[in-house]
Design an enzyme around this catalytic site. Structure first.
Site, short mmCIF file in Angstrom:
data_model
loop_
_atom_site.label_atom_id
_atom_site.label_comp_id
_atom_site.label_asym_id
_atom_site.label_seq_id
_atom_site.Cartn_x
_atom_site.Cartn_y
_atom_site.Cartn_z
N ASP A 129 23.57 9.82 16.09
CA ASP A 129 22.23 9.43 16.54
C ASP A 129 21.75 8.15 15.87
O ASP A 129 22.09 7.88 14.72
CB ASP A 129 21.25 10.59 16.24
CG ASP A 129 19.96 10.46 17.02
OD1 ASP A 129 19.91 9.66 17.97
OD2 ASP A 129 19.00 11.16 16.67
N ARG A 156 17.72 2.72 17.83
CA ARG A 156 16.76 2.29 16.79
C ARG A 156 17.40 1.27 15.86
O ARG A 156 16.76 0.30 15.44
CB ARG A 156 16.28 3.51 15.98
CG ARG A 156 15.16 4.27 16.66
CD ARG A 156 14.98 5.62 16.04
NE ARG A 156 16.05 6.51 16.41
CZ ARG A 156 16.37 7.62 15.77
NH1 ARG A 156 15.70 7.97 14.69
NH2 ARG A 156 17.35 8.38 16.19
N ARG A 187 19.61 -2.34 22.88
CA ARG A 187 20.19 -1.03 22.57
C ARG A 187 21.71 -1.02 22.78
O ARG A 187 22.45 -0.34 22.07
CB ARG A 187 19.55 0.04 23.47
CG ARG A 187 18.07 0.30 23.18
CD ARG A 187 17.50 1.33 24.15
NE ARG A 187 18.19 2.60 24.07
CZ ARG A 187 17.92 3.55 23.17
NH1 ARG A 187 16.95 3.38 22.31
NH2 ARG A 187 18.60 4.67 23.16
N HIS A 206 24.98 0.72 20.71
CA HIS A 206 26.05 1.60 21.20
C HIS A 206 27.43 0.99 20.91
O HIS A 206 28.35 1.70 20.52
CB HIS A 206 25.87 1.87 22.69
CG HIS A 206 24.63 2.66 23.00
ND1 HIS A 206 24.28 3.80 22.32
CD2 HIS A 206 23.63 2.46 23.91
CE1 HIS A 206 23.14 4.28 22.80
NE2 HIS A 206 22.72 3.49 23.75
N GLU A 225 21.09 15.91 28.73
CA GLU A 225 19.75 15.30 28.77
C GLU A 225 19.82 13.77 28.84
O GLU A 225 18.89 13.12 29.31
CB GLU A 225 18.94 15.73 27.54
CG GLU A 225 18.55 17.21 27.53
CD GLU A 225 19.68 18.18 27.16
OE1 GLU A 225 20.70 17.72 26.58
OE2 GLU A 225 19.56 19.38 27.47
N ASN A 226 20.94 13.19 28.37
CA ASN A 226 21.07 11.72 28.40
C ASN A 226 21.11 11.15 29.82
O ASN A 226 20.85 9.97 30.03
CB ASN A 226 22.31 11.25 27.63
CG ASN A 226 22.18 11.33 26.13
OD1 ASN A 226 23.17 11.46 25.40
ND2 ASN A 226 20.96 11.25 25.62
N TRP A 227 21.38 12.01 30.82
CA TRP A 227 21.34 11.54 32.22
C TRP A 227 19.93 11.05 32.57
O TRP A 227 19.76 10.28 33.53
CB TRP A 227 21.74 12.64 33.20
CG TRP A 227 23.19 13.01 33.19
CD1 TRP A 227 23.72 14.21 32.82
CD2 TRP A 227 24.31 12.20 33.59
NE1 TRP A 227 25.10 14.19 32.95
CE2 TRP A 227 25.48 12.97 33.42
CE3 TRP A 227 24.44 10.89 34.06
CZ2 TRP A 227 26.76 12.49 33.71
CZ3 TRP A 227 25.72 10.40 34.35
CH2 TRP A 227 26.85 11.20 34.17
N SER A 230 19.67 19.73 18.89
CA SER A 230 19.70 19.11 20.21
C SER A 230 20.73 19.70 21.17
O SER A 230 21.48 18.96 21.82
CB SER A 230 19.91 17.59 20.09
OG SER A 230 18.84 17.00 19.41
C1 FPP Z 1 22.64 8.19 20.15
O1 FPP Z 1 21.90 7.04 19.84
C2 FPP Z 1 23.90 7.87 20.76
C3 FPP Z 1 24.26 8.17 22.04
C4 FPP Z 1 23.39 8.82 23.02
C5 FPP Z 1 25.55 7.81 22.54
C6 FPP Z 1 26.63 7.77 21.51
C7 FPP Z 1 27.60 6.81 21.96
C8 FPP Z 1 28.40 6.06 21.20
C9 FPP Z 1 28.51 6.14 19.73
C10 FPP Z 1 29.25 5.06 21.82
C11 FPP Z 1 29.97 5.51 23.03
C12 FPP Z 1 30.89 6.62 22.78
C13 FPP Z 1 32.19 6.61 23.07
C14 FPP Z 1 32.95 7.85 22.83
C15 FPP Z 1 32.87 5.45 23.58
P1 FPP Z 1 20.55 6.86 20.60
O2 FPP Z 1 20.78 5.99 21.77
O3 FPP Z 1 19.97 8.20 20.91
O4 FPP Z 1 19.69 6.13 19.53
P2 FPP Z 1 18.12 6.26 19.34
O5 FPP Z 1 17.83 7.70 19.02
O6 FPP Z 1 17.86 5.37 18.18
O7 FPP Z 1 17.50 5.77 20.60
#
Ligand code: FPP
Length: 246
Positions: free
Chosen positions: A21, A25, A34, A38, A68-70, A197
């Site tokens: 996670d 941020r 963002r 990633h 939920e990420n969808w 989560s």
């Molecule tokens: C959480 O950060 C991360 C994700 C939802 C995706 C995780 C993906 C990767 C590490 C890269 C892609 C993966 C592979 C296997 C190639 P967030 O976006 O929720 O960050 P935030 O909470 O700060 O918004």
């Protein structure tokens, strides 16, 4: 002394689960998009997989995309899918070199076809590797998985292939997408959030939870080793009292 040297190799967790996670941020804090977060998250993932193979952790399961990420903006969903495709294709060679098998759990059929095809190809190409199994949780949520397991068991009973009394913890586990993989002894979540989560709820019944303030792109193998050292200092009682252990 570094954290790696403090690890007792004879008491390693067999399986570590990670909620990666904080990518967004982390990037925003630097005034970047963002997507940069990633992409940097992939660098961390590669380092952490290497950390697992360095010391002999047999299973690593990472939450790459939740059900939920969808609901994120379509541009970000597309970007994550493209990043997934480019990363798995680019990493097959390294996975094979490091003897790492790629696996996936979740509602894989809901992913774009190119993702499904490339994922299957990468899993086939690495199927013979046995030093570490890297499982990507994709379009995964624990409640989805548990409902699916209930549905499969109900179907078996309905078809007369199973008796209701045969439904026990072992039978239930065997219908989960993680069947064959031992439950994680350690679950790590980055970015200072103290939540599970909807991740591996059944499997972490007795798992140790480790939370760190670090954002995922800042989390490297040395941080993994620190988490393992912390885990090894804990007493896992499984409901017993201290004096009953050993
Ligand atoms: C959480 O950060 C991360 C994700 C939802 C995706 C995780 C993906 C990767 C590490 C890269 C892609 C993966 C592979 C296997 C190639 P967030 O976006 O929720 O960050 P935030 O909470 O700060 O918004």
């Amino acid at each position: 002394m570094g954290f790696k040297e403090q690890i007792d190799i004879s008491r390693l967790p067999k399986h570590i689960a990670v909620i990666m996670d904080g990518n967004g941020r982390w990037a925003k804090n630097q005034g970047k998009f963002r997507s940069f977060g990633h992409e940097s998250g992939v660098v961390s993932l590669k380092d952490v997989v290497e950390g697992c193979t360095d010391i002999g952790v047999k299973y690593l399961t990472v939450y790459a995309f939740s059900t939920e990420n969808w609901n994120r903006p379509i541009e970000e969903v597309n970007l994550l899918m493209e990043l997934l495709i480019s990363t798995i294709n680019a990493e097959i060679g390294t996975l094979n070199k490091n003897n790492v098998r790629l696996n996936a759990i979740g509602d894989i059929a809901s992913l774009p076809q190119k993702c499904i095809d490339d994922l299957k190809n990468a899993m086939d190409e690495t199927a013979g590797n046995d030093s570490c199994t890297l499982t990507l949780a994709l379009s995964y949520s624990s409640k989805w998985e548990i409902v699916e397991a209930a549905r499969k068991l109900a179907t078996l009973v309905k078809e007369g292939k199973m008796d209701v009394n045969e439904i026990d913890e072992t039978a239930f586990s065997s219908q989960l997408t993680t069947t064959g993989i031992p439950d994680p002894e350690l679950m790590i979540r980055t970015s200072g959030e103290h939540r599970i989560s909807n991740y591996l709820l059944w499997q972490i019944a007795y798992g140790e939870l480790y939370f760190t303030e670090k954002m995922w792109p800042d989390f490297m193998k040395e941080d993994l080793f620190e988490a393992i050292v912390d885990y090894q200092k804990r007493e896992r009682r499984f409901g017993k009292i201290s004096e009953q252990l050993n």
